[in-house]
Design an enzyme around this catalytic site. Structure first.
Site, PDB file in Angstrom:
ATOM      1  CD  GLN A 183       7.502  -7.652   3.594  1.00 20.50           C
ATOM      2  OE1 GLN A 183       6.709  -8.472   3.137  1.00 20.50           O
ATOM      3  NE2 GLN A 183       8.045  -6.697   2.842  1.00 20.50           N
TER       4      GLN A 183
ATOM      5  CG  HIS B 220       2.708   0.371  -5.424  1.00 24.69           C
ATOM      6  ND1 HIS B 220       2.894   1.499  -4.651  1.00 24.69           N
ATOM      7  CD2 HIS B 220       3.361  -0.629  -4.784  1.00 24.69           C
ATOM      8  CE1 HIS B 220       3.611   1.188  -3.585  1.00 24.69           C
ATOM      9  NE2 HIS B 220       3.914  -0.095  -3.637  1.00 24.69           N
TER      10      HIS B 220
ATOM     11  N   GLY C 215       0.800  -1.224   0.000  1.00 21.44           N
ATOM     12  CA  GLY C 215       0.000   0.000   0.000  1.00 21.44           C
ATOM     13  C   GLY C 215       0.829   1.269   0.000  1.00 21.44           C
TER      14      GLY C 215
ATOM     15  N   GLY D  85       8.048  -5.538  -9.048  1.00 20.74           N
ATOM     16  CA  GLY D  85       8.908  -4.492  -9.575  1.00 20.74           C
ATOM     17  C   GLY D  85      10.376  -4.832  -9.384  1.00 20.74           C
TER      18      GLY D  85
ATOM     19  CG  LEU E 294      -1.517   1.809  -3.770  1.00 21.47           C
ATOM     20  CD1 LEU E 294      -2.804   1.567  -4.561  1.00 21.47           C
ATOM     21  CD2 LEU E 294      -0.613   0.586  -3.830  1.00 21.47           C
ATOM     22  CG  HIS E 295       4.912   4.574  -5.251  1.00 22.13           C
ATOM     23  ND1 HIS E 295       5.352   3.752  -6.256  1.00 22.13           N
ATOM     24  CD2 HIS E 295       5.447   4.075  -4.105  1.00 22.13           C
ATOM     25  CE1 HIS E 295       6.141   2.824  -5.767  1.00 22.13           C
ATOM     26  NE2 HIS E 295       6.210   2.978  -4.455  1.00 22.13           N
TER      27      HIS E 295
ATOM     28  CG  ASP F 111      11.484  -4.091  -3.770  1.00 19.82           C
ATOM     29  OD1 ASP F 111      12.098  -3.689  -2.779  1.00 19.82           O
ATOM     30  OD2 ASP F 111      10.502  -3.487  -4.249  1.00 19.82           O
TER      31      ASP F 111
HETATM   32  P1  AMP Z   1       5.813  -2.588  -1.786  1.00 26.40           P
HETATM   33  O1  AMP Z   1       4.469  -1.978  -1.584  1.00 26.40           O
HETATM   34  O2  AMP Z   1       6.943  -1.673  -1.503  1.00 26.40           O
HETATM   35  O3  AMP Z   1       5.945  -3.944  -1.129  1.00 26.40           O
HETATM   36  O4  AMP Z   1       5.931  -2.875  -3.346  1.00 26.40           O
HETATM   37  C1  AMP Z   1       4.977  -3.647  -4.005  1.00 26.40           C
HETATM   38  C2  AMP Z   1       5.468  -3.955  -5.393  1.00 26.40           C
HETATM   39  O5  AMP Z   1       5.689  -2.738  -6.100  1.00 26.40           O
HETATM   40  C3  AMP Z   1       6.795  -4.722  -5.402  1.00 26.40           C
HETATM   41  O6  AMP Z   1       6.781  -5.689  -6.431  1.00 26.40           O
HETATM   42  C4  AMP Z   1       7.786  -3.624  -5.684  1.00 26.40           C
HETATM   43  O7  AMP Z   1       8.980  -4.079  -6.300  1.00 26.40           O
HETATM   44  C5  AMP Z   1       6.993  -2.745  -6.627  1.00 26.40           C
HETATM   45  N1  AMP Z   1       7.571  -1.402  -6.651  1.00 26.40           N
HETATM   46  C6  AMP Z   1       7.836  -0.597  -5.604  1.00 26.40           C
HETATM   47  N2  AMP Z   1       8.433   0.546  -6.003  1.00 26.40           N
HETATM   48  C7  AMP Z   1       8.567   0.445  -7.341  1.00 26.40           C
HETATM   49  C8  AMP Z   1       9.135   1.283  -8.356  1.00 26.40           C
HETATM   50  N3  AMP Z   1       9.675   2.463  -8.054  1.00 26.40           N
HETATM   51  N4  AMP Z   1       9.083   0.862  -9.634  1.00 26.40           N
HETATM   52  C9  AMP Z   1       8.548  -0.345  -9.949  1.00 26.40           C
HETATM   53  N5  AMP Z   1       8.008  -1.185  -9.046  1.00 26.40           N
HETATM   54  C10 AMP Z   1       8.011  -0.797  -7.767  1.00 26.40           C
END
Ligand code: AMP
Length: 283
Positions: free
Chosen positions: A63, A39, A33, A149, A35-36, A152
């Site tokens: 985690q 996501h 969440g 993404g 979100l940007h 990571d």
């Molecule tokens: P998170 O909410 O940080 O767990 O991220 C959820 C998903 O979004 C994961 O697969 C991340 O790798 C991906 N994600 C986060 N930031 C970015 C970004 N800047 N560009 C592409 N994917 C992203």
């Protein structure tokens, strides 16, 4: 957009959807969440590959280490559901912690070597938490395709390892890193940065870009590339390096020289905020 919180409702819903749409695909976008655009780029990709797009939003306590930011992790469920709806998510799955991890839960997933190096060394247990939640979400949603993404990249490598090792019937899609206009990789944690830290944080991407130029000019020695990365990043007074790594990708093995597909990865502290960035290069 359909909202599902209950685990049993999710299982029931996907069973029925699969019965009614036997030739169609379910795409899963797992997130924590806040979100940007990173996501949302995964949602766009999912919509091209799947007819039903499920986004999960779950800040996964498993985690986070004991001294990490689980409690402070930014959350905004109203804004998130608006953004998810606008992006065309079909089902927003927001399970509760006590349902995902009841007191009786004992099982975790360990993906071995890849979970112990790089971010795994700085964050012991982190990738077991990631592996466990990703497998649970894949099983709960019966996803045919799942979208992650490369921000990571180690996480993507670990998810691919789990899916191969445990014969999980899902295709894993890795999607490009989305960046701010000055190059900083988007992250929910960027909101923690002070104005000055935010300015200096662009050094991660700049250092990686400089390393890429050196590689294009013929540099192959990993020690030399790491040394330059370190000098570039430490030129920023607020930056404190956690690690600088150059390894094979996705196997994450150490080498002396670049060969084949390699990842250049950095983790850098700005105050109490730890930022990561990387670049994958084919030699
Ligand atoms: P998170 O909410 O940080 O767990 O991220 C959820 C998903 O979004 C994961 O697969 C991340 O790798 C991906 N994600 C986060 N930031 C970015 C970004 N800047 N560009 C592409 N994917 C992203």
């Amino acid at each position: 957009m359909k909202y599902i919180t209950d685990i049993e409702d999710m299982q029931h819903f996907v069973r029925q959807w699969k019965r009614e749409h036997s030739s169609k695909q379910i795409g899963l976008v797992p997130t924590m969440g806040f979100l940007h655009a990173g996501h949302l780029s995964l949602v766009r990709e999912a919509k091209q590959k799947a007819q039903l797009v499920i986004m999960s939003i779950f800040v996964n306590p498993l985690q986070f280490g004991p001294s990490e930011d689980y409690e402070q992790y930014p959350r905004d469920s109203i804004r998130d559901s608006e953004l998810a709806m606008q992006a065309g998510v079909d089902v927003l799955f927001t399970p509760q912690v006590t349902h995902m991890y009841p007191e009786t839960a004992q099982t975790t997933v360990n993906s071995g070597y890849a979970s112990e190096v790089m971010c795994g060394r700085s964050r012991p247990g982190h990738f077991d938490g990631v592996a466990t939640i990703v497998l649970k979400l894949l099983l709960l949603t019966q996803a045919d395709d799942a979208f992650f993404g490369l921000k990571d990249a180690q996480q993507v490598a670990i998810v691919e390892q789990i899916v191969n090792d445990l014969n999980v019937p899902v295709r894993i899609h890795s999607c490009p890193i989305i960046r701010e206009s000055d190059g900083l990789a988007l992250s929910s944690r960027n909101v923690y940065l002070s104005e000055e830290q935010r300015k200096q944080a662009i050094i991660l991407n700049q250092a990686l870009n400089q390393a890429q130029v050196q590689i294009e000019q013929g540099e192959r020695q990993i020690n030399i590339l790491k040394q330059h990365l370190q000098e570039t990043i430490t030129a920023m007074p607020l930056a404190r390096i956690d690690y600088i790594e150059i390894r094979t990708y996705p196997t994450l093995m150490e080498r002396d020289n670049l060969d084949g597909r390699m990842i250049l990865a950095v983790a850098v502290w700005f105050g109490t905020t730890r930022l990561i960035d990387n670049k994958i290069i084919d030699i």
